[in-house]
Design an enzyme around this catalytic site. Structure first.
Site, PDB file in Angstrom:
ATOM      1  N   ASP A  97       0.856  -1.187   0.000  1.00  0.00           N
ATOM      2  CA  ASP A  97       0.000   0.000   0.000  1.00  0.00           C
ATOM      3  C   ASP A  97       0.894   1.239   0.000  1.00  0.00           C
ATOM      4  O   ASP A  97       2.110   1.152   0.186  1.00  0.00           O
ATOM      5  CB  ASP A  97      -0.890  -0.035   1.244  1.00  0.00           C
ATOM      6  CG  ASP A  97      -2.074   0.915   1.168  1.00  0.00           C
ATOM      7  OD1 ASP A  97      -2.343   1.453   0.075  1.00  0.00           O
ATOM      8  OD2 ASP A  97      -2.728   1.130   2.205  1.00  0.00           O
ATOM      9  N   GLU A 155       2.706   4.878  -4.184  1.00  0.00           N
ATOM     10  CA  GLU A 155       2.698   5.746  -5.373  1.00  0.00           C
ATOM     11  C   GLU A 155       4.049   6.447  -5.608  1.00  0.00           C
ATOM     12  O   GLU A 155       4.316   6.711  -6.796  1.00  0.00           O
ATOM     13  CB  GLU A 155       1.572   6.788  -5.248  1.00  0.00           C
ATOM     14  CG  GLU A 155       0.179   6.229  -5.321  1.00  0.00           C
ATOM     15  CD  GLU A 155      -0.212   5.424  -4.090  1.00  0.00           C
ATOM     16  OE1 GLU A 155      -0.984   4.472  -4.232  1.00  0.00           O
ATOM     17  OE2 GLU A 155       0.273   5.755  -2.994  1.00  0.00           O
ATOM     18  N   ASP A 158      -9.004   4.110  -2.261  1.00  0.00           N
ATOM     19  CA  ASP A 158      -9.865   4.607  -1.179  1.00  0.00           C
ATOM     20  C   ASP A 158     -11.184   5.145  -1.712  1.00  0.00           C
ATOM     21  O   ASP A 158     -11.383   6.353  -1.871  1.00  0.00           O
ATOM     22  CB  ASP A 158      -9.137   5.701  -0.395  1.00  0.00           C
ATOM     23  CG  ASP A 158      -7.908   5.174   0.325  1.00  0.00           C
ATOM     24  OD1 ASP A 158      -7.787   3.947   0.459  1.00  0.00           O
ATOM     25  OD2 ASP A 158      -7.067   5.984   0.743  1.00  0.00           O
TER      26      ASP A 158
END
Length: 901
Positions: A498, A501, A574
């Site tokens: 997670d 990015e 999300d």
């Protein structure tokens, strides 16, 4: 998950939330390219050189002495690659590594014709050609004399050459005090970005002739068909941690795949722009009714449609691959040959996953696990978020909350279930933590532009970020998953990447500064969109090494790039518990599938906010019909286990999950097809019905493989669904009632809370399990039922793929079973489907159902290879023309026939 506050969780962020992210007007290279002027490059035709890999030409921009090098390569799989680089750069420009697995074999090009204005290259049977025009530069790609695509059709080629770094001035400032210094320095909010070699952006346009529908370019929360961008923002490809992302937006999200797919009834074509820096894509459809189109209406009606695609990237080389199809299946195969095929997941990964930020402790995990058994709901995996660690230090366990992680995993393993834990790319900057010190001393962290450790803020506080672009660092990170190093882990532990990015809470746009420095001295701007891809790769290598290369791992990653499909699964990040987010999840997943990322899903129920019971049921029903199936929610939401909403809701969710498990033999077969042929399990209708224009813009319903059509319910209190059944002459069968419908029409279907519109296509065969079990391991022990849906000619066919579900034996020892089912002239055959591996398979078929059989048979006989023919018991339902043959015990791995007379 992004950094959020409880206040933000109560509402979706609006303009205030957008301020941290750029629009195109904030981006200097985008403004420069859009405002121009564009130089008209000239091809020096007398410089053409033919090599084993293609043809090379020199380019010259009038008024400059800068020369570029254009390379044209044709591959044997009907793809063409155009690459433009500086002929003599001051330093090498960044070329994206590791994404293309291996280049397909090149065709030998030859000069077919040469004039003063152009050179025409041909290859193979001369079915395809590339025509290079002298001035202004254009490259036309032709098929059978028809121009399919033109590179630089509108003259938007843009190439900013690298420059030597500016020297310091007498007053010690970093940049020269002249007007050009502004190009070396860019400011957004209070963040300053200094470009080590000056502006280096590239851009070009590609005209797609005859096309008016284009798709792909994930990830955006937008429609499946890409929209004309003249009325707003371009599509942005820049991986960002965007909490509660805006709907119908072209802003960049968590992942980027620079593949655009164009489709028309007789051709599917792709454009792959291999660049990992920040990229914008503008799309313009024409003819058009836009007011700025000055084409006279009469002439406009006679024009062939076309789509202009303008690519703009911040840096790197211009590397563009055109995939020539001609059909969707060929295009998917061409793309997979370049960037890799979808990894074949272990079977358990296709089951249901239960996740929450965070299950409190070991007792909580065991209680949730027991709850699924108590309520007779199958599931395979339970997940732990960041709170399971010791102070947000990954590869550790909270000693108070998870004192016996090995015992917990073994408890789950006795039920054949797995545990997934999170592992983010940021490492807590703790000099007393051995892992941090090891990474720091080994040079495994990203540096800032001055050569110091780059430090940013994330969940643990101050962090350093692993430099996954380095092969040595990836090897080190992979070793961290070894059972001897990752204390408390077992072989049944799998991983969730997670925040990759990467997410940096105090960074520009909540990510890493572009002038941070990676392995090899490359600036972060060059490879930003690869960061999560490389973490995913390192994690995969770690888990494979942990098993000695024998076991297929499961890794979920939030960030991704082209090629991520060969590493595992992704999800849409999300999202919010609302009907709008449920609805948008379908085109988002279809866009990912078209772009090769087949193992994808969305958080069931929405990550933030609390879904009402109807929304939760409908989300479970939809997600059960999608590749990756995980319930997940934030720590400030109410608990959401399926049994907490009353008997009616529990029953509906149980049914959806059980039906998913029954369909897993079909899903697993589809993933085999993705792994070997590049075909996505989730398909837009136009993939299967490529000549039906009514399907081209449909993104609320989809095909699961070639046999099933699904139309999930995505509106509240809906009492009737409108379902388009494509294909004139096709037959469709309601999977619940077996009622037949003709294709080429829209069906109005009454709905209840238990209704999920799913239809089986006439001419297909689908294998299901006769029960759901408590997890996939139990499912494998259950017999199969085979549903044969007849087409208008009374025929049908399909496949079933089986292997051990967890190892690489299917690849290394050809230990698999691939069987074909075909019915023609009343005879159903079970035979090997091409190559049949050496897999000792005991799976049996218990029943066969044939729908669309118009007359009741007098006898049904079964013949097994090497045995006498026997009669079988059957039941025929005249109202729906359904024949059910039951009481069978036919081994899938054995050849057998069923004759219907």
């Amino acid at each position: 998950m992004a950094e959020v506050s409880p206040a933000l969780l109560s509402v979706v962020p609006d303009d205030e939330g957008k301020e941290k992210f750029k629009s195109s007007s904030h981006v200097a290279f985008y403004r420069r390219q859009m405002e121009g002027p564009h130089l008209q490059h000239r091809v020096l035709l007398d410089t053409v050189v033919l090599t084993e890999k293609g043809a090379r030409f020199e380019l010259l921009a009038p008024g400059t002495q800068t020369r570029l090098l254009l390379s044209v390569s044709a591959y044997k799989n009907d793809t063409v690659r155009l690459l433009i680089d500086e002929l003599q750069p001051v330093k090498s420009r960044y070329r994206v590594p590791d994404v293309i697995t291996r280049e397909p074999a090149c065709e030998q090009l030859r000069v077919e014709t040469r004039t003063m204005d152009s050179v025409t290259l041909s290859w193979s049977s001369a079915r395809h050609r590339a025509r290079v025009w002298r001035f202004p530069l254009r490259v036309e790609l032709l098929c059978e004399e028809e121009v399919m695509a033109t590179f630089n059709s509108k003259g938007k080629l843009w190439f900013e050459t690298l420059q030597d770094g500016p020297s310091a001035t007498s007053d010690g400032s970093e940049l020269p005090e002249d007007p050009t210094s502004l190009l070396w320095k860019e400011t957004f909010r209070h963040f300053v970005d200094i470009k080590a070699n000056g502006p280096s952006s590239i851009g070009a346009d590609v005209c797609l002739h005859g096309f008016s529908h284009v798709y792909g370019l994930p990830e955006h929360a937008d429609s499946l068909q890409l929209r004309d961008t003249r009325d707003g923002e371009p599509y942005r490809l820049y991986n960002l941690d965007v909490f509660a992302y805006d709907l119908y937006s072209r802003r960049g999200l968590y992942g980027s795949v620079p593949l655009l797919v164009a489709h028309k009834p007789d051709r599917t074509l792709g454009v792959f722009w291999l660049n990992a820096s920040e990229t914008f894509v503008n799309i313009r459809y024409s003819p058009t009714d836009h007011q700025d189109d000055q084409t006279p209406p009469v002439k406009r009606r006679r024009m062939q449609p076309e789509t202009d695609v303008h690519w703009l990237s911040e840096s790197g080389v211009m590397d563009c691959v055109v995939l020539l199809g001609p059909g969707p299946r060929q295009l998917f195969s061409q793309y997979a040959q370049l960037t890799g095929y979808q990894a074949l997941p272990p079977l358990f990964a296709l089951g249901y996953h239960q996740c929450r930020w965070n299950y409190r402790d070991e007792a909580d995990v065991k209680a949730v696990d027991a709850g699924f058994d108590r309520h007779n709901i199958p599931y395979d995996v339970i997940w732990l978020d960041i709170e399971h660690t010791d102070g947000k230090r990954y590869f550790t366990w909270d000693p108070a909350l998870f004192p016996d992680p090995v015992g917990l995993q073994r408890h789950l393993e006795t039920k054949n279930r797995k545990l997934v834990v999170i592992s983010d790319p940021h490492i807590k900057a703790d000099p007393d933590w051995s892992l941090f010190c090891e990474a720091r001393d080994g040079g495994h962290f990203v540096k800032d532009r001055e050569g110091r450790l780059y430090r940013g803020s994330c969940w643990p506080g101050e962090c350093c970020y692993v430099d996954f672009s380095s092969p040595d660092t990836r090897a080190w990170y992979s070793s961290c998953f070894g059972l001897d190093r990752y204390k408390g882990s077992t072989p049944s532990l799998h991983v969730w990447n997670d925040m990759n990015e990467p997410s940096v809470f105090d960074g520009p746009e909540q990510t890493m500064p572009k002038d941070a420095v990676h392995y090899g001295g490359w600036e972060h701007r060059e490879l930003h969109n690869l960061y999560g891809f490389y973490q995913h790769m390192a994690t995969l290598e770690g888990l494979i090494t942990r098993s000695g290369g024998s076991e297929r791992p499961f890794i979920l990653s939030r960030s991704f790039f082209a090629g991520s499909q060969r590493l595992g699964a992704v999800w849409t990040g999300d999202n919010v518990a609302s009907w709008e987010y449920l609805k948008i999840s379908i085109p988002m997943l279809l866009s990912l599938s078209v772009a090769g990322v087949a193992f994808c899903g969305a958080d069931v129920g929405g990550f933030i906010q609390d879904p009402d019971p109807e929304l939760l049921v409908r989300w479970y029903q939809a997600a059960a019909l999608q590749p990756f199936f995980r319930g997940h929610s934030a720590n400030v939401t109410k608990r959401r286990e399926p049994w907490l909403f009353g008997v009616t809701v529990t029953a509906a969710i149980r049914t959806a999950i059980q039906q998913r498990y029954c369909l897993l033999p079909y899903w697993y077969t589809l993933f085999h097809q993705a792994h070997t042929a590049g075909l996505p399990p989730l398909r837009p209708l136009w993939v299967e019905f490529s000549r039906d224009p009514s399907t081209f813009a449909v993104d609320h319903q989809y095909m699961i493989g070639g046999a099933l059509l699904a139309c999930p319910v995505t509106e509240a209190a809906l009492r009737e669904a409108q379902v388009y059944l494509p294909g004139c002459g096709e037959l469709w069968y309601d999977v619940h009632s077996a009622k037949a419908y003709e294709g080429g029409a829209t069906l109005s279907l009454p709905l209840t809370l238990d209704t999920v519109p799913v239809f089986q296509r006439g001419g297909s065969v689908v294998c299901r399990s006769t029960g759901s079990g408590s997890c996939t391991a139990e499912l494998r022990q259950l017999p199969l039922s085979v549903t044969v849906a007849l087409n208008s000619q009374g025929a049908a066919d399909g496949e079933l793929y089986l292997d051990d579900g967890h190892s690489f034996s299917y690849r290394d020892r050809k230990a698999f079973c691939l069987r074909s089912f075909s019915l023609m002239s009343g005879r159903l055959l079970c035979r090997p489907a091409g190559e049949d591996g050496a897999f000792d398979c005991d799976t049996v078929v218990h029943s066969v159902t044939v729908v669309g059989l118009k007359n009741k048979p007098s006898t049904v006989t079964v013949h097994v290879s090497g045995a006498k023919e026997t009669r079988a018991a059957f039941e025929y339902t005249e109202s729906c023309c359904r024949l059910t043959v039951s009481g069978l015990n036919l081994r899938v791995a054995t050849d057998w026939d069923i004759q219907i007379d």
